[in-house]
Every structure is written in C-alpha cells, then in structure tokens.
Motif scaffolding. Structure first.
Motif, PDB file in Angstrom:
ATOM      1  N   SER A  13      39.164 -21.881  -7.348  1.00 12.80           N
ATOM      2  CA  SER A  13      40.081 -22.380  -6.067  1.00 12.80           C
ATOM      3  C   SER A  13      39.695 -21.585  -4.917  1.00 12.80           C
ATOM      4  CB  SER A  13      41.602 -22.042  -6.404  1.00 12.80           C
ATOM      5  OG  SER A  13      42.061 -22.381  -7.691  1.00 12.80           O
ATOM      6  N   THR A  35      39.154 -34.102 -10.279  1.00 10.62           N
ATOM      7  CA  THR A  35      39.603 -34.032 -11.723  1.00 10.62           C
ATOM      8  C   THR A  35      40.881 -33.110 -11.819  1.00 10.62           C
ATOM      9  OG1 THR A  35      38.094 -32.322 -12.272  1.00 10.62           O
ATOM     10  CG2 THR A  35      37.412 -34.539 -12.509  1.00 10.62           C
ATOM     11  N   GLY A  36      41.012 -32.080 -10.670  1.00 13.09           N
ATOM     12  CA  GLY A  36      42.251 -31.157 -10.637  1.00 13.09           C
ATOM     13  C   GLY A  36      43.251 -32.155 -10.403  1.00 13.09           C
ATOM     14  N   ALA A  37      43.236 -33.100  -9.618  1.00  5.56           N
ATOM     15  CA  ALA A  37      44.565 -33.827  -9.297  1.00  5.56           C
ATOM     16  C   ALA A  37      44.773 -34.620 -10.481  1.00  5.56           C
ATOM     17  CB  ALA A  37      43.962 -34.895  -8.198  1.00  5.56           C
ATOM     18  N   ARG A  40      47.059 -32.324 -12.583  1.00  4.29           N
ATOM     19  CA  ARG A  40      48.241 -31.982 -11.930  1.00  4.29           C
ATOM     20  C   ARG A  40      49.154 -33.226 -12.038  1.00  4.29           C
ATOM     21  NH1 ARG A  40      48.216 -28.529  -7.408  1.00  4.29           N
ATOM     22  NH2 ARG A  40      46.637 -26.956  -7.281  1.00  4.29           N
ATOM     23  N   VAL A  99      50.207 -26.192 -13.980  1.00  2.00           N
ATOM     24  CA  VAL A  99      49.293 -26.918 -14.864  1.00  2.00           C
ATOM     25  C   VAL A  99      48.182 -26.265 -15.639  1.00  2.00           C
ATOM     26  CG1 VAL A  99      47.776 -26.358 -12.404  1.00  2.00           C
ATOM     27  CG2 VAL A  99      47.440 -28.579 -13.593  1.00  2.00           C
ATOM     28  N   ARG A 109      42.695 -32.253 -22.500  1.00  2.00           N
ATOM     29  CA  ARG A 109      41.476 -32.247 -21.834  1.00  2.00           C
ATOM     30  C   ARG A 109      40.500 -33.408 -22.190  1.00  2.00           C
ATOM     31  NH1 ARG A 109      40.975 -28.074 -18.678  1.00  2.00           N
ATOM     32  NH2 ARG A 109      38.842 -28.677 -17.940  1.00  2.00           N
ATOM     33  N   GLY A 129      35.471 -30.291 -10.065  1.00  2.00           N
ATOM     34  CA  GLY A 129      36.545 -29.759 -10.918  1.00  2.00           C
ATOM     35  C   GLY A 129      36.084 -28.345 -11.442  1.00  2.00           C
ATOM     36  N   ASP A 131      34.631 -28.000 -14.975  1.00  2.00           N
ATOM     37  CA  ASP A 131      33.925 -28.083 -16.211  1.00  2.00           C
ATOM     38  C   ASP A 131      33.175 -29.368 -16.059  1.00  2.00           C
ATOM     39  OD1 ASP A 131      35.938 -30.024 -16.283  1.00  2.00           O
ATOM     40  OD2 ASP A 131      36.222 -29.763 -18.317  1.00  2.00           O
ATOM     41  N   ILE A 132      32.862 -29.828 -14.913  1.00  2.00           N
ATOM     42  CA  ILE A 132      32.277 -31.266 -14.734  1.00  2.00           C
ATOM     43  C   ILE A 132      30.664 -31.089 -15.258  1.00  2.00           C
ATOM     44  CG2 ILE A 132      31.674 -33.109 -12.945  1.00  2.00           C
ATOM     45  CD1 ILE A 132      34.640 -32.474 -13.626  1.00  2.00           C
ATOM     46  N   ARG A 180      44.567 -17.103 -11.317  1.00  2.00           N
ATOM     47  CA  ARG A 180      44.154 -18.378 -11.621  1.00  2.00           C
ATOM     48  C   ARG A 180      42.730 -18.178 -12.080  1.00  2.00           C
ATOM     49  NH1 ARG A 180      44.958 -23.993  -9.084  1.00  2.00           N
ATOM     50  NH2 ARG A 180      46.165 -23.225  -7.704  1.00  2.00           N
ATOM     51  N   ASP A 184      41.414 -19.614 -15.593  1.00  2.00           N
ATOM     52  CA  ASP A 184      40.507 -20.808 -15.765  1.00  2.00           C
ATOM     53  C   ASP A 184      39.165 -20.360 -16.506  1.00  2.00           C
ATOM     54  OD1 ASP A 184      42.211 -22.511 -14.562  1.00  2.00           O
ATOM     55  OD2 ASP A 184      41.061 -22.302 -12.520  1.00  2.00           O
ATOM     56  N   ARG A 187      39.709 -19.151 -20.459  1.00  2.00           N
ATOM     57  CA  ARG A 187      40.300 -19.723 -21.698  1.00  2.00           C
ATOM     58  C   ARG A 187      39.167 -20.280 -22.472  1.00  2.00           C
ATOM     59  NH1 ARG A 187      41.175 -24.548 -17.541  1.00  2.00           N
ATOM     60  NH2 ARG A 187      39.128 -25.146 -17.443  1.00  2.00           N
TER      61      ARG A 187
END
Ligand code: DC
Length: 231
Positions: A13, A35-37, A40, A99, A109, A129, A131-132, A180, A184, A187
């Motif tokens: 971010s 992809t974040g959208a 969300r 999110v 996912r 994103g 993990d693209i 964040r 991110d 995980r």
C-alpha cells in the motif's frame, strides 16, 4: 501484428501502484484491473449481509454468489457489485480494516484468482495487486514490483485520505501501513512478495509520471520484440 501483453504490477500500500497501473494502462490502450477492489467489493458484500466474518465457509459461499464487474467512466474505473456501483463505498475505512480478514481466506482467493485469470485471457491487461506476478499470472509478459520507503508511503497515504476528507495523524497512518504490510506479507496464502523475475522499481523519489514512463517504455520495448519475433 502487435500482440497485446499481460502486465503484472505488485507492491505494498502506498507504493503508488494503483495510480501508476491505471495511467500506464490508459497510455498503452490496455485494460486496467484493480484486484484489491475485488477483495474490497467482496468484503462490502459480506458486511452488508451480516455474514459472520469468522465463519469461513459462509464467507466463501457469499463470495461465490456475487458478481463483480468493472466499467470505465472517463479515466475512472467503476466497480459494480451485483450491478450496483460501489466504487466509493469500497474505499471507506471500515472496508480497509476488514478486507485483510477476507483476503486471507483460501476459498475467497481461489474464486477471485479464477476471475482475474479470465480477465487476462486475451492479453492487453495491466493487472495490479499483491500476488499477480507470483500467483495469478505467473506467465505474465512483464512483471513490476513497486515499493517505497515507509515514511514516503505514509505521507502519500495521509494526503490521499485528506483528499477524501479523512484527517488522520501521520503516526496513525504509518502504523496502519506497517500493520497492513505485516499482514499482507506474512500470511500463508499468497503473501506479498516480488516474483523472482519482477522488475523492481523504488518509487520513493519518483513522480507518478516517471513511474508511468518507465513502465510504458518497458512494455513498448517488449511489444516491439514480440513483433520482430513473430514476423
Ligand atoms: O490494494 P488495496 O489496498 O485496495 O487492497 C485491499 C486489500 O486486498 C489489501 O489488504 C490486500 C488485499 N489484496 C490481496 O490480498 N491480493 C491482491 N491481489 C490484491 C489485494
């Protein structure tokens, strides 16, 4: 014939990746996919429908039921959730807080990765994103990983929030970013990291225009190579 490429842009971010990805796509005549959208939008659906966040199977079931679409209005990307425009709603702070929980559920996912891959099927896509390059499009034609110093990212995020009418202390914004980032990148499921073959761009001292130019130039070079290869 020029082949339209698939471009992956990842980063934390505040690295400037969303604006850079959107503007690069526009210059290239490619489709921009945020992809974040999508994460969300699913989070908004789950909160709106009082799906218990801790019940992962119910969250996955709810995620499987919704339809997420993108449309473009001028240079703005509009996000539709079951046909309803939720572009502004998904940016509200309570969505940002929730999110993380939704995006770490493997079943959620899996659903979104499938949708994201289908959007990139025909090429001509700049997808952005976490993990693209590593997971969604491991065979992307070009991968970029944008990063910047935490101080710079916190300043950028603070001004972005101020533009939306949300005034927050610098230290609060910085701590939220650090939290964040930790969530991110630590995980188990598709953590944020640069793909081995990603081009790293440190945006700390770059303007958005510089970042866009860098990306567009690389893509144009790659397109030209492809034309030569296929002639
Ligand atoms: O880029 P953003 O802030 O809109 O992303 C929202 C959240 O979604 C963020 O916490 C990370 C998560 N995300 C993800 O896990 N994988 C992606 N490909 C994109 C976003």
């Amino acid at each position: 014939m020029k082949r339209k490429l698939t471009i992956a842009i990842d980063g934390p971010s505040g690295s400037g990746k969303s604006t850079t990805a959107r503007m690069s796509a526009q210059k290239l005549g490619y489709t921009y996919v945020d992809t974040g959208a999508m994460y969300r939008a699913i989070t908004l659906h789950i909160l709106n429908n009082n799906v218990p966040m801790k019940d992962k199977s119910q969250v996955v079931k709810a995620a499987a039921e919704v339809q997420i679409q993108f449309t473009r209005t001028g240079d703005r990307l509009e996000v539709l959730l079951d046909g309803k425009n939720v572009t502004d709603k998904i940016r509200e702070p309570h969505i940002g807080k929730a999110v993380g929980l939704v995006s770490e559920i493997p079943g959620v996912r899996a659903i979104l990765v499938n949708l994201q891959r289908s959007l990139a099927d025909e090429g001509g896509v700049v997808m952005e994103g976490r993990d693209i390059g590593t997971r969604v499009l491991p065979n992307a034609d070009l991968k970029f990983f944008l990063d910047a110093d935490i101080e710079e990212r916190a300043h950028r995020r603070q001004s972005q929030l101020a533009e939306q009418g949300v005034e927050l202390e610098y230290e609060t914004v910085k701590q939220e970013l650090i939290d964040r980032d930790t969530r991110d990148s630590e995980r188990d499921e598709s953590p944020l990291r640069a793909a081995d073959d990603a081009i790293l761009i440190d945006t700390t001292n770059l303007s958005i225009e510089d970042q866009v130019d860098l990306i567009v130039q690389r893509v144009r070079e790659k397109e030209a190579q492809e034309v030569t290869l296929h002639e």
